[in-house]
Scaffold this active site. Structure first.
Site, PDB file in Angstrom:
ATOM      1  N   GLU A   1      62.971 -39.000  47.622  1.00 47.02           N
ATOM      2  CA  GLU A   1      63.065 -37.786  46.805  1.00 47.02           C
ATOM      3  C   GLU A   1      63.413 -36.645  47.748  1.00 47.02           C
ATOM      4  OE1 GLU A   1      62.661 -34.476  45.593  1.00 47.02           O
ATOM      5  OE2 GLU A   1      60.506 -34.712  45.329  1.00 47.02           O
TER       6      GLU A   1
ATOM      7  N   CYS B   1      61.080 -28.363  45.947  1.00 45.59           N
ATOM      8  CA  CYS B   1      62.334 -29.124  45.895  1.00 45.59           C
ATOM      9  C   CYS B   1      63.124 -28.879  44.622  1.00 45.59           C
ATOM     10  CB  CYS B   1      62.060 -30.622  46.054  1.00 45.59           C
ATOM     11  SG  CYS B   1      61.015 -31.316  44.753  1.00 45.59           S
TER      12      CYS B   1
END
Length: 502
Positions: free
Chosen positions: A220, A255
């Site tokens: 990720e 993120c």
């Protein structure tokens, strides 16, 4: 704050930890559903009983406001621990499969089994969530796990090393702390799955190490998540408020942070005006600078602060909001630049800070072309109520997630998968999807001996009679397609019909 002092795990101890977890897996320690539920409830209790210590650690590392930590980390992970425990019976039960009538006596099933001993490498920006979210999935799946938290969020990592052995079974779950050397050491072992959250540069190192053992991974990785604004069909004031909230949460160190805005040129001024209004409602001028606000966090360390400072120094765009900084506290004011052009420092890499570049375009089509000219983002945000614009973004762009009319909130939906694509990573997570990441779908059939007469044609010697029986499978009718035939396909079909091979 001596209780948060980070101590690196001796490398010799890593081998012992690995061996212990391997033995536990082979003995099936973490496999019973009752055991998994107990560990998940213990993890939720860890969060509840140590709330103040976690808040203090995250504030020491990131200056994170308590409200952000309570909602986005502690509360969210308690909820997912408990709900995962409550969902285990449903997630883990064998799945019956619909098959043709002649195979129904074969008892076709799919069993969800733990992959094995897994490694979780987590980052510093959301240290509770991004450490425990994959751990919840590993526990739920029945996998012993080693957690390697970031040495950068040192106070939080030290706290995890203290708490995990107190609440979870040390025969199945362990924390390894350290820097590059310790991470390199853990990557030398053969894991059954690796779950990494971070950046693409490190992800390539991890993927290369995993490839030596054919170890599957979740990566990720974030990236530059754009916001496309359709001013003709959205409320610019609400859009500005929601975007600025996402950009300033955790000082932009998330993120899924909205990285930059693509907006038709004619609406840029109106959007900037709406951003100023939202900014002043978040940080009233009468209360002083946002740098002094208790609602605003700090940049994690001097390295990241200097990176952002250099980005800010080199930009050629026009600053229209903010711009202040406080080096002693590693803080930047929420800052907005207009007329940002391709090649500008603000567009070079994921910002990971409270800076918002505005990139003007002619229309939505140019915005789509801009997105497609760059690596696929983790999230594509868009503020629009126009069904045609939504459909165009859905069909003509790629991104891990697609979110309309808000930012970041997709992470609060437990039932949705979360994943990157391309440069933003791969592998799904959140609740059931994290459980599935650490599980292997083991297909099973059980063919009765009474079925033997129906399988006789497969045995040697092969005869014409047996071949004619087997050949039935290749004689089925193929439906005609109604889709228009492309020129090349038509030529190929005609050539084949005429006996031509070139």
């Amino acid at each position: 704050m001596a209780e948060f002092e980070l101590k690196y795990t001796p490398q010799a101890e890593v081998q012992s930890i690995y061996d212990t977890l391997q033995r536990s897996f082979r003995k099936g320690v973490a496999r019973p559903l009752g055991y998994r539920k107990h560990q998940l409830y213990r993890l939720a209790r860890l969060l509840k009983e140590n709330k103040e210590a976690i808040l203090a650690a995250e504030h020491a590392d990131l200056g994170k406001p308590a409200q952000e930590c309570l909602v986005g980390e502690i509360g969210a992970m308690m909820d997912r621990s408990i709900k995962s425990a409550e969902s285990l019976e449903e997630w883990s039960k064998p799945q019956n499969v619909e098959v043709p009538e002649w195979q129904k006596t074969w008892s076709p099933k799919v069993f969800s089994i733990p992959k094995g001993v897994v490694l979780i490498i987590s980052p510093w920006n959301y240290p509770t969530t991004l450490s425990l979210q994959p751990l919840i999935g590993a526990i739920a799946a029945g996998c012993p796990a080693v957690l390697k938290p970031s040495e950068i969020s040192s106070h939080h990592s030290a706290l995890l090393a203290e708490l995990i052995p107190k609440y979870l079974d040390p025969e199945a779950y362990a924390v390894v702390n350290g820097g590059i050397e310790e991470t390199t050491r853990v990557l030398e072992f053969k894991w059954d799955h690796i779950f990494y959250t971070g950046n693409g540069r490190v992800a390539r190192i991890i993927a290369a190490a995993a490839a030596k053992h054919l170890t599957p991974c979740n990566l990720e990785l974030g990236g530059k998540s754009p916001v496309v604004i359709d001013p003709d069909s959205c409320d610019l004031k609400i859009a500005a408020k929601r975007i600025l909230c996402g950009k300033t949460t955790n000082a932009g160190q998330i993120c899924v942070c909205p990285d930059y805005v693509l907006i038709p040129r004619h609406a840029q001024d109106a959007f900037i005006s709406a951003l100023r209004e939202a900014h002043d409602s978040f940080y009233p001028p009468s209360s002083g600078s946002p740098l002094d606000s208790p609602s605003f966090g700090s940049i994690i360390n001097k390295v990241q602060y200097e990176r952002l400072k250099d980005m800010k120094r080199r930009t050629k765009a026009e600053l229209v909001l903010g711009g202040g900084e406080d080096e002693a506290r590693r803080r930047f004011e929420p800052s907005v630049w207009r007329d940002v052009r391709e090649g500008d420092s603000l567009l070079e890499m994921e910002i990971f800070g409270p800076f918002l570049p505005i990139v003007p375009v002619e229309d939505i089509n140019e915005a789509i072309e801009y997105i497609n000219d760059h690596p696929s983002p983790l999230v594509l945000y868009s503020f629009t109520t126009d069904p045609k614009v939504k459909q165009a973004l859905l069909e003509r762009t790629r991104s891990g997630n697609l979110v309309f009319n808000d930012v970041v909130q997709q992470l609060s939906v437990n039932e949705l998968p979360f994943s990157g694509i391309g440069e933003s990573g791969y592998g799904y997570q959140i609740m059931k999807y994290t459980y599935e990441a650490f599980s292997h779908l083991r297909a099973s059939i059980d063919i009765p001996y009474a079925y033997e007469p129906f399988l006789a044609a497969r045995y040697a010697p092969y005869t014409k009679e047996k071949t004619s029986i087997i050949a039935v499978a290749s004689e089925m009718e193929v439906p005609e397609s109604e889709w228009p035939v492309r020129g090349g396909e038509e030529r190929k079909a005609n050539g084949s019909a005429n006996g031509n091979s070139h």
